[in-house]
Write a protein that holds these residues in place. Structure first.
Motif, PDB file in Angstrom:
ATOM      1  N   GLY A   1       0.842  -1.192   0.000  1.00  0.00           N
ATOM      2  CA  GLY A   1       0.000   0.000   0.000  1.00  0.00           C
ATOM      3  C   GLY A   1       0.872   1.234   0.000  1.00  0.00           C
ATOM      4  O   GLY A   1       2.037   1.188   0.420  1.00  0.00           O
ATOM      5  N   PHE A   2       0.325   2.338  -0.482  1.00  0.00           N
ATOM      6  CA  PHE A   2       1.088   3.573  -0.597  1.00  0.00           C
ATOM      7  C   PHE A   2       0.234   4.767  -0.155  1.00  0.00           C
ATOM      8  O   PHE A   2      -0.987   4.758  -0.299  1.00  0.00           O
ATOM      9  N   VAL A   3       0.904   5.789   0.335  1.00  0.00           N
ATOM     10  CA  VAL A   3       0.309   7.108   0.529  1.00  0.00           C
ATOM     11  C   VAL A   3       1.104   8.074  -0.333  1.00  0.00           C
ATOM     12  O   VAL A   3       2.338   8.076  -0.310  1.00  0.00           O
ATOM     13  N   ILE A   4       0.401   8.862  -1.127  1.00  0.00           N
ATOM     14  CA  ILE A   4       1.030   9.778  -2.071  1.00  0.00           C
ATOM     15  C   ILE A   4       0.678  11.203  -1.677  1.00  0.00           C
ATOM     16  O   ILE A   4      -0.457  11.477  -1.263  1.00  0.00           O
ATOM     17  N   ALA A   5       1.646  12.104  -1.810  1.00  0.00           N
ATOM     18  CA  ALA A   5       1.415  13.511  -1.479  1.00  0.00           C
ATOM     19  C   ALA A   5       2.053  14.393  -2.537  1.00  0.00           C
ATOM     20  O   ALA A   5       3.093  14.049  -3.102  1.00  0.00           O
ATOM     21  N   THR A   6       1.417  15.525  -2.814  1.00  0.00           N
ATOM     22  CA  THR A   6       1.987  16.512  -3.728  1.00  0.00           C
ATOM     23  C   THR A   6       2.175  17.826  -2.991  1.00  0.00           C
ATOM     24  O   THR A   6       1.461  18.124  -2.030  1.00  0.00           O
TER      25      THR A   6
ATOM     26  N   ALA B   1      13.074  20.072   4.124  1.00  0.00           N
ATOM     27  CA  ALA B   1      11.651  20.415   4.070  1.00  0.00           C
ATOM     28  C   ALA B   1      10.931  20.003   5.347  1.00  0.00           C
ATOM     29  O   ALA B   1       9.793  19.565   5.334  1.00  0.00           O
ATOM     30  N   GLU B   2      11.602  20.190   6.468  1.00  0.00           N
ATOM     31  CA  GLU B   2      11.084  19.684   7.739  1.00  0.00           C
ATOM     32  C   GLU B   2       9.690  20.179   8.059  1.00  0.00           C
ATOM     33  O   GLU B   2       8.874  19.462   8.615  1.00  0.00           O
ATOM     34  N   ASN B   3       9.391  21.433   7.727  1.00  0.00           N
ATOM     35  CA  ASN B   3       8.089  21.999   8.077  1.00  0.00           C
ATOM     36  C   ASN B   3       7.162  22.140   6.879  1.00  0.00           C
ATOM     37  O   ASN B   3       6.214  22.897   6.908  1.00  0.00           O
ATOM     38  N   THR B   4       7.449  21.407   5.801  1.00  0.00           N
ATOM     39  CA  THR B   4       6.623  21.490   4.600  1.00  0.00           C
ATOM     40  C   THR B   4       5.433  20.556   4.719  1.00  0.00           C
ATOM     41  O   THR B   4       5.568  19.414   5.163  1.00  0.00           O
ATOM     42  N   GLU B   5       4.273  21.031   4.328  1.00  0.00           N
ATOM     43  CA  GLU B   5       3.053  20.242   4.430  1.00  0.00           C
ATOM     44  C   GLU B   5       2.594  19.756   3.062  1.00  0.00           C
ATOM     45  O   GLU B   5       2.726  20.465   2.069  1.00  0.00           O
ATOM     46  N   PRO B   6       2.020  18.551   2.975  1.00  0.00           N
ATOM     47  CA  PRO B   6       1.385  18.122   1.723  1.00  0.00           C
ATOM     48  C   PRO B   6       0.199  19.019   1.389  1.00  0.00           C
ATOM     49  O   PRO B   6      -0.463  19.536   2.281  1.00  0.00           O
TER      50      PRO B   6
ATOM     51  N   LEU C   1       5.994  21.260  -8.883  1.00  0.00           N
ATOM     52  CA  LEU C   1       5.256  20.045  -8.533  1.00  0.00           C
ATOM     53  C   LEU C   1       6.224  18.947  -8.116  1.00  0.00           C
ATOM     54  O   LEU C   1       7.069  18.515  -8.899  1.00  0.00           O
ATOM     55  N   PHE C   2       6.115  18.528  -6.877  1.00  0.00           N
ATOM     56  CA  PHE C   2       6.838  17.369  -6.372  1.00  0.00           C
ATOM     57  C   PHE C   2       5.820  16.301  -6.007  1.00  0.00           C
ATOM     58  O   PHE C   2       4.802  16.592  -5.369  1.00  0.00           O
ATOM     59  N   VAL C   3       6.083  15.091  -6.439  1.00  0.00           N
ATOM     60  CA  VAL C   3       5.265  13.945  -6.050  1.00  0.00           C
ATOM     61  C   VAL C   3       6.107  13.104  -5.090  1.00  0.00           C
ATOM     62  O   VAL C   3       7.207  12.666  -5.438  1.00  0.00           O
ATOM     63  N   CYS C   4       5.594  12.901  -3.892  1.00  0.00           N
ATOM     64  CA  CYS C   4       6.298  12.120  -2.876  1.00  0.00           C
ATOM     65  C   CYS C   4       5.405  10.956  -2.447  1.00  0.00           C
ATOM     66  O   CYS C   4       4.183  11.046  -2.500  1.00  0.00           O
ATOM     67  N   ALA C   5       6.032   9.877  -2.036  1.00  0.00           N
ATOM     68  CA  ALA C   5       5.241   8.709  -1.636  1.00  0.00           C
ATOM     69  C   ALA C   5       5.985   7.901  -0.587  1.00  0.00           C
ATOM     70  O   ALA C   5       7.212   7.972  -0.467  1.00  0.00           O
ATOM     71  N   MET C   6       5.204   7.148   0.165  1.00  0.00           N
ATOM     72  CA  MET C   6       5.738   6.192   1.130  1.00  0.00           C
ATOM     73  C   MET C   6       5.010   4.873   0.926  1.00  0.00           C
ATOM     74  O   MET C   6       3.801   4.850   0.691  1.00  0.00           O
TER      75      MET C   6
END
Length: 365
Positions: free
Chosen positions: A251-256, A266-271, A295-300
């Motif tokens: 499973g994945f969680v994706i954030a932009t 980017a310690e204090n950056t919010e999705p 645009l950055f696409v990040c995922a875990m």
């Protein structure tokens, strides 16, 4: 790596307090950090106050504060310590889900919006929604059905509900940015439910909405489902789709967002946009951004698509934003492929609950 993980996992619940004021350029410390510092500095007697006494003191302090201080009051000084001691400073985290009711009761509702007496809130617009129950009835980690939403200036509002239940609660929130990761510090609901009939239209023109500064953040996800470019100024709706790959992930969680959310810098950056995906990694999400915003696409990646207990991978990708053709900005970004670097880490119960909420909120998207 642990701090990077926490940055993303907890961004939903522990977003910057300044983000609630609508100033995206602010770099204030996260709310919980501020509250923790205030708690340690407060007299021991403050920690012994009862919950009602703590809440009363916080309300008194907010009433006398300037507009900026009202929004920040729960994170500053002895009032914050009192709230923390009383267990009232923790975010209330929910998913807003676009819904319709089998009752098919429709409504045309008009009324007024105003701040609570003596509680000055620096707002001029609110998002007004129809849901099943007032905020006081919402439970942490729950899915809150939203039957209709609109934006109104402070003073008056009009809301149409096409297919709601036989009783609805009308609530208002500020500021109306419609991010998938939104923290509200100003909110309120009508004192009484609006009552209709199944399969019938109801007209109500005297609903009073009073909003006030909250003592704890109301953290919502799924807000972009209700946004409209008529309401969001120069922000446009982007749709981002593609595939996330990671060995062993189920499973994945994706954030932009406009920066690489998982980077140490980017310690204090919010999705801004959020979504979830199953084992195949296929995802599609929409969110609001400035026309030329990066645009950055990040995922875990996680070991489960519904009840994750450990992290399996993480990573970010910057997606080029081409120049607009004519006057129309690029709105759709397809076929994005992101391979995650392998990471293994067990999550604590707070992280598990936050990831489970994101997964359940977006599983039906």
């Amino acid at each position: 790596m642990f701090q990077q993980t926490r940055t993303f996992l907890v961004a939903l619940a522990l977003a910057l307090v300044a983000g609630c004021s609508g100033d995206e350029s602010s770099s204030a410390a996260p709310a919980t950090d501020a509250a923790a510092k205030a708690e340690s500095a407060a007299p021991a007697a403050a920690a012994e106050q009862s919950a009602p006494a703590a809440a009363a003191k916080a309300a008194e302090a907010a009433s006398a504060a300037t507009p900026a201080e009202v929004t920040m009051s729960y994170a500053q000084g002895a009032a914050a310590a009192s709230l923390a001691a009383a267990g009232q400073d923790q975010p209330l985290e929910v998913c807003w889900s676009q819904s319709s009711s089998a009752d098919k009761a429709s409504y045309k509702i008009k009324g007024s919006t105003q701040p609570a007496p003596g509680r000055r809130a620096e707002i001029d617009q609110l998002v007004v929604v129809a849901t099943e129950a007032p905020i006081s009835k919402w439970e942490n980690g729950s899915i809150v059905p939203i039957y209709a939403a609109t934006v109104a200036n402070l003073g008056n509002f009009s809301l149409e509900v096409p297919a709601g239940p036989k009783k609805i609660s009308v609530c208002a929130f500020a500021p109306p940015t419609f991010d998938d990761n939104q923290n509200f510090m100003v909110a309120g609901c009508a004192a009484e439910l609006v009552v209709g009939k199944a399969g019938a239209a109801t007209v109500v023109e005297d609903v009073d909405l009073v909003v006030a500064s909250r003592g704890n953040p109301l953290a919502t996800i799924g807000g972009s489902r209700f946004g409209d470019e008529r309401w969001t100024g120069d922000r446009v709706k982007r749709t981002v789709s593609g595939t996330i790959k990671a060995e062993g992930a189920k499973g994945f969680v994706i954030a932009t967002g406009p920066t690489a959310i998982l980077a140490e810098s980017a310690e204090n950056t919010e999705p801004v946009g959020l979504s979830a995906a199953g084992a195949d990694g296929a995802f599609s999400l929409s969110y609001f951004a400035a026309p030329r915003e990066p645009l950055f696409v990040c995922a875990m990646g996680f070991d489960d698509a519904k009840a994750a207990s450990s992290l399996t991978g993480m990573g970010c990708l910057e997606v080029p934003v081409p120049e607009a053709t004519g006057k129309e900005p690029v709105r759709e970004f397809k076929d994005i492929s992101l391979s995650l670097a392998a990471e293994t880490e067990e999550m604590d119960e707070t992280d598990k609950a936050q990831i489970a909420l994101i997964q359940s909120c977006f599983s039906a998207s």
